[in-house]
Scaffold this motif. Structure first.
Motif, PDB file in Angstrom:
ATOM      1  N   UNK A 163      68.194   1.504  55.034  1.00 15.59           N
ATOM      2  CA  UNK A 163      69.234   1.577  54.015  1.00 15.59           C
ATOM      3  C   UNK A 163      69.264   3.000  53.456  1.00 15.59           C
ATOM      4  N   UNK A 164      70.468   3.596  53.423  1.00 14.36           N
ATOM      5  CA  UNK A 164      70.597   4.980  52.980  1.00 14.36           C
ATOM      6  C   UNK A 164      71.736   5.110  51.978  1.00 14.36           C
ATOM      7  N   UNK A 165      71.486   5.918  50.935  1.00 13.74           N
ATOM      8  CA  UNK A 165      72.531   6.235  49.961  1.00 13.74           C
ATOM      9  C   UNK A 165      73.187   7.540  50.393  1.00 13.74           C
ATOM     10  N   UNK A 166      74.488   7.539  50.588  1.00 19.84           N
ATOM     11  CA  UNK A 166      75.189   8.741  51.047  1.00 19.84           C
ATOM     12  C   UNK A 166      75.179   9.847  49.995  1.00 19.84           C
ATOM     13  N   UNK A 167      75.132   9.457  48.727  1.00 21.35           N
ATOM     14  CA  UNK A 167      75.241  10.456  47.660  1.00 21.35           C
ATOM     15  C   UNK A 167      73.954  11.248  47.474  1.00 21.35           C
ATOM     16  N   UNK A 168      72.816  10.530  47.319  1.00 24.64           N
ATOM     17  CA  UNK A 168      71.566  11.258  47.040  1.00 24.64           C
ATOM     18  C   UNK A 168      70.538  11.147  48.154  1.00 24.64           C
ATOM     19  N   UNK A 169      70.935  10.536  49.275  1.00 15.82           N
ATOM     20  CA  UNK A 169      70.077  10.431  50.462  1.00 15.82           C
ATOM     21  C   UNK A 169      68.813   9.609  50.219  1.00 15.82           C
ATOM     22  N   UNK A 170      68.822   8.760  49.202  1.00 16.84           N
ATOM     23  CA  UNK A 170      67.718   7.839  48.963  1.00 16.84           C
ATOM     24  C   UNK A 170      67.636   6.876  50.136  1.00 16.84           C
ATOM     25  N   UNK A 171      66.416   6.529  50.595  1.00 16.23           N
ATOM     26  CA  UNK A 171      66.273   5.715  51.798  1.00 16.23           C
ATOM     27  C   UNK A 171      65.159   4.687  51.632  1.00 16.23           C
ATOM     28  N   UNK A 172      65.320   3.574  52.323  1.00 19.81           N
ATOM     29  CA  UNK A 172      64.254   2.573  52.399  1.00 19.81           C
ATOM     30  C   UNK A 172      64.438   1.753  53.668  1.00 19.81           C
ATOM     31  N   UNK A 173      63.336   1.420  54.309  1.00 19.10           N
ATOM     32  CA  UNK A 173      63.378   0.640  55.540  1.00 19.10           C
ATOM     33  C   UNK A 173      63.851  -0.783  55.247  1.00 19.10           C
ATOM     34  N   UNK A 174      64.705  -1.312  56.117  1.00 20.14           N
ATOM     35  CA  UNK A 174      65.190  -2.684  55.958  1.00 20.14           C
ATOM     36  C   UNK A 174      64.028  -3.673  56.022  1.00 20.14           C
ATOM     37  N   UNK A 175      63.062  -3.411  56.911  1.00 24.07           N
ATOM     38  CA  UNK A 175      61.896  -4.302  57.024  1.00 24.07           C
ATOM     39  C   UNK A 175      61.066  -4.273  55.751  1.00 24.07           C
ATOM     40  N   UNK A 176      60.895  -3.075  55.146  1.00 28.62           N
ATOM     41  CA  UNK A 176      60.104  -2.957  53.920  1.00 28.62           C
ATOM     42  C   UNK A 176      60.746  -3.710  52.766  1.00 28.62           C
ATOM     43  N   UNK A 177      62.050  -3.534  52.580  1.00 28.47           N
ATOM     44  CA  UNK A 177      62.711  -4.184  51.453  1.00 28.47           C
ATOM     45  C   UNK A 177      62.749  -5.694  51.642  1.00 28.47           C
ATOM     46  N   UNK A 178      62.855  -6.172  52.894  1.00 29.76           N
ATOM     47  CA  UNK A 178      62.795  -7.611  53.147  1.00 29.76           C
ATOM     48  C   UNK A 178      61.443  -8.177  52.728  1.00 29.76           C
ATOM     49  N   UNK A 179      60.368  -7.454  53.078  1.00 30.32           N
ATOM     50  CA  UNK A 179      59.017  -7.907  52.742  1.00 30.32           C
ATOM     51  C   UNK A 179      58.792  -7.894  51.229  1.00 30.32           C
ATOM     52  N   UNK A 180      59.255  -6.839  50.558  1.00 30.17           N
ATOM     53  CA  UNK A 180      59.117  -6.735  49.108  1.00 30.17           C
ATOM     54  C   UNK A 180      59.898  -7.848  48.413  1.00 30.17           C
ATOM     55  N   UNK A 181      61.081  -8.123  48.907  1.00 28.27           N
ATOM     56  CA  UNK A 181      61.916  -9.191  48.339  1.00 28.27           C
ATOM     57  C   UNK A 181      61.185 -10.524  48.416  1.00 28.27           C
ATOM     58  N   UNK A 182      60.561 -10.792  49.560  1.00 31.84           N
ATOM     59  CA  UNK A 182      59.816 -12.032  49.762  1.00 31.84           C
ATOM     60  C   UNK A 182      58.677 -12.144  48.755  1.00 31.84           C
ATOM     61  N   UNK A 183      57.941 -11.054  48.552  1.00 32.01           N
ATOM     62  CA  UNK A 183      56.841 -11.063  47.607  1.00 32.01           C
ATOM     63  C   UNK A 183      57.305 -11.207  46.168  1.00 32.01           C
ATOM     64  N   UNK A 184      58.384 -10.521  45.817  1.00 34.67           N
ATOM     65  CA  UNK A 184      58.914 -10.597  44.455  1.00 34.67           C
ATOM     66  C   UNK A 184      59.447 -11.993  44.154  1.00 34.67           C
ATOM     67  N   UNK A 185      60.041 -12.628  45.143  1.00 35.93           N
ATOM     68  CA  UNK A 185      60.549 -13.983  44.962  1.00 35.93           C
ATOM     69  C   UNK A 185      59.422 -14.931  44.585  1.00 35.93           C
ATOM     70  N   UNK A 194      69.689  -5.445  43.828  1.00 37.69           N
ATOM     71  CA  UNK A 194      68.410  -4.811  44.159  1.00 37.69           C
ATOM     72  C   UNK A 194      68.616  -3.307  44.005  1.00 37.69           C
ATOM     73  N   UNK A 195      67.912  -2.696  43.049  1.00 30.65           N
ATOM     74  CA  UNK A 195      68.090  -1.270  42.753  1.00 30.65           C
ATOM     75  C   UNK A 195      66.889  -0.492  43.285  1.00 30.65           C
ATOM     76  N   UNK A 196      67.170   0.486  44.138  1.00 27.19           N
ATOM     77  CA  UNK A 196      66.130   1.322  44.732  1.00 27.19           C
ATOM     78  C   UNK A 196      65.973   2.583  43.889  1.00 27.19           C
ATOM     79  N   UNK A 197      64.816   2.718  43.227  1.00 18.71           N
ATOM     80  CA  UNK A 197      64.522   3.875  42.402  1.00 18.71           C
ATOM     81  C   UNK A 197      63.548   4.800  43.136  1.00 18.71           C
ATOM     82  N   UNK A 198      63.299   6.011  42.605  1.00 21.69           N
ATOM     83  CA  UNK A 198      62.406   6.951  43.310  1.00 21.69           C
ATOM     84  C   UNK A 198      61.018   6.386  43.592  1.00 21.69           C
ATOM     85  N   UNK A 199      60.436   5.643  42.647  1.00 17.58           N
ATOM     86  CA  UNK A 199      59.078   5.140  42.843  1.00 17.58           C
ATOM     87  C   UNK A 199      58.976   3.616  42.789  1.00 17.58           C
ATOM     88  N   UNK A 200      59.990   2.959  42.330  1.00 16.57           N
ATOM     89  CA  UNK A 200      59.967   1.504  42.182  1.00 16.57           C
ATOM     90  C   UNK A 200      61.261   0.895  42.712  1.00 16.57           C
TER      91      UNK A 200
END
Length: 496
Positions: free
Chosen positions: A315-337, A463-469
């Motif tokens: 997943x990539x933000x076109x404006x600020x180039x923030x990025x996160x792996x789809x597999x990582x966010x899926x795993x985090x979502x599962x844990x947060x749930x 789901x909001x992707x921040x620099x560290x969280x």
């Protein structure tokens, strides 16, 4: 700020005379009070059908006006006191429900605690769809059973005859006007071997299809593939998927082949189809589109949506180039749930909601009892005055305050009913989510992608992707205070 949801109020009473709690005014006040309880809702239209039976109302001018407003998006929801007020005819109720579902509009029945804008309410659409599907299946089964028999007898099965032919006393015969055009179509394809070019040549020569439209490459392809032209009419070879979703080809052993007059020779037809087979064999297959579990919910802290581009799985933000792996966010979502579910008590929530609901119901019973008592006292007062037991002045003095109080109660009662309707629907919706949600963590790995995606759509807000969280907000949780406290908890993010 999001746009308001515009809804309509449906009022139908079956006779000119109604008791007070069934009056059109009572229904309207109750519905308006429910709208006020729903944040972001606005009642913009009222549909009145007074002294109208519910046996058949879909053709009524008010029903037509309401359906036109649904289709034009003037309203996206309809509120009524009970399903029987919408329609007593089951067939018409199914029709209404399917029209609303097709137009992403909601049905809100206050007495039955159905609000299809909520997760629990959407179960209503599922049940309605199942009933409609069963009814269609019953009809389709009877029709399907007669098709092979009619086909083997050579009888028409409905629909038009193939281009170049016509039905004459239930016999398929050559149409002398269309058959030469169909012969020319095959000849041109043998010469040029391009469907689009053949369509262009036919159109330039002034030829048109049976309905007067220009020939298209898809029309040319269909006519080339149809074996009727070589004297073999195939019947009972397709099965409808229903609701305009297309057709499936039946197994060949179910086909019924019936001889008919030839428009072109079998040799010409076979050559054309050999060319088509070779062209399709050399055509490269299209690749499958990538599907991601959290697509549409992943947002960058800058406010922009994050998308997975090409085959990166990131997943990539076109404006600020923030990025996160789809597999990582899926795993985090599962844990947060799992973490969110552990922090919510269904029993406590249900107990609190039940207490609130009981308080509202007690208030309603008290108000209704007061209204009944006042009505009786006012009736007795009128009788006493008519019998000469009260002077006119004394009657007014006694009657006026009771009349004012009764009017106040008549305003209060539908408002209380609407509050109870709101609490019941909200409680049912939240209970449905919570009861199912507590099984999610254990069952999640066994779900299909479609099942997981359905759950994500049901309970995820953003789901909001921040620099560290990351911040995951779930909707339909028990209380706003718990959502604010725990639903926004961040989790460490491994940067890429």
């Amino acid at each position: 700020m999001t746009d308001k949801k515009h809804v309509g109020i449906w009022i139908r009473v079956s006779t000119d005379f109604q008791v007070k709690d069934e009056s059109p005014e009572h229904h309207e006040r109750r519905a308006r009070a429910y709208v006020e309880a729903k944040q972001g809702w606005e009642a913009v239209e009222i549909y009145r059908l007074e002294a109208v039976s519910g046996k058949a109302i879909i053709g009524h001018p008010e029903a037509k006006r309401m359906l036109a407003d649904i289709k034009s998006k003037r309203i996206t929801g309809l509120i009524f006191s009970k399903l029987a007020r919408l329609a007593r005819n089951t067939k018409e109720l199914l029709e209404f429900a399917e029209i609303f579902r097709a137009n992403n509009a909601d049905l809100i029945s206050l007495s039955e605690s159905i609000d299809t804008s909520t997760p629990a309410g959407r179960l209503f659409y599922t049940m309605i769809a199942a009933m409609a599907e069963w009814e269609r299946a019953e009809i389709a089964e009877r029709v399907a059973a007669s098709v092979p028999i009619r086909a083997k007898m050579g009888k028409p099965l409905g629909g038009q005859a193939s281009f170049g032919y016509r039905w004459d006393d239930k016999e398929l015969v050559i149409d002398e006007k269309e058959a030469p055009i169909r012969r020319l179509l095959h000849e041109l394809f043998l010469q040029h071997q391009r469907r689009k070019h053949v369509a262009k040549l036919l159109n330039n020569l002034g030829h048109r299809t049976r309905n007067g439209a220009k020939f298209a490459n898809t029309t040319v392809y269909r006519l080339l593939r149809d074996p009727t032209a070589k004297g073999k009419r195939i019947a009972n070879y397709t099965r409808s998927r229903g609701e305009g979703k297309g057709w499936d080809i039946k197994p060949e052993n179910e086909w019924v082949i019936i001889p008919c007059p030839e428009v072109v020779s079998p040799e010409v037809w076979d050559k054309c189809n050999q060319i088509l087979d070779e062209q399709e064999k050399n055509r490269k297959p299209r690749g499958k589109k990538a599907a991601f579990l959290l697509s549409g919910y992943v947002t960058c802290h800058c406010g922009g949506k994050m998308y997975v581009y090409h085959s990166s799985n990131i997943y990539t933000c076109r404006q600020c180039k923030n990025r996160i792996s789809a597999a990582d966010i899926d795993e985090i979502y599962y844990g947060e749930l799992a973490g969110v579910l552990k922090n919510h008590s269904i029993d406590d929530y249900q107990s609190n909601r039940e207490q609130e609901l009981q308080e509202k119901q007690t208030l309603l019973k008290t108000a209704q009892a007061q209204a009944t008592k006042l009505s009786k006292r006012m009736h007795d007062l009128v009788s006493l005055h008519l019998d000469g037991g009260l002077t006119k002045e004394r009657f007014k003095e006694e009657h006026k305050p009771m009349e004012e109080q009764l009017q106040q109660l008549e305003r209060t009662i539908p408002e209380l009913e609407a509050e109870i309707d709101f609490w019941k629907i909200e409680r049912l919706s939240s209970e449905t989510i919570l009861e199912g949600a507590h099984n999610l963590y254990q069952q999640w790995p066994t779900f299909t992608f479609e099942q997981k995606r359905g759950i994500v759509e049901l309970i995820t807000e953003t789901i909001i992707i921040e620099p560290k969280d990351i911040t995951i907000r779930f909707c339909y949780l028990p209380s706003s205070s718990q959502i604010a406290e725990k639903g926004t908890a961040g989790m460490p993010l491994r940067l890429l």
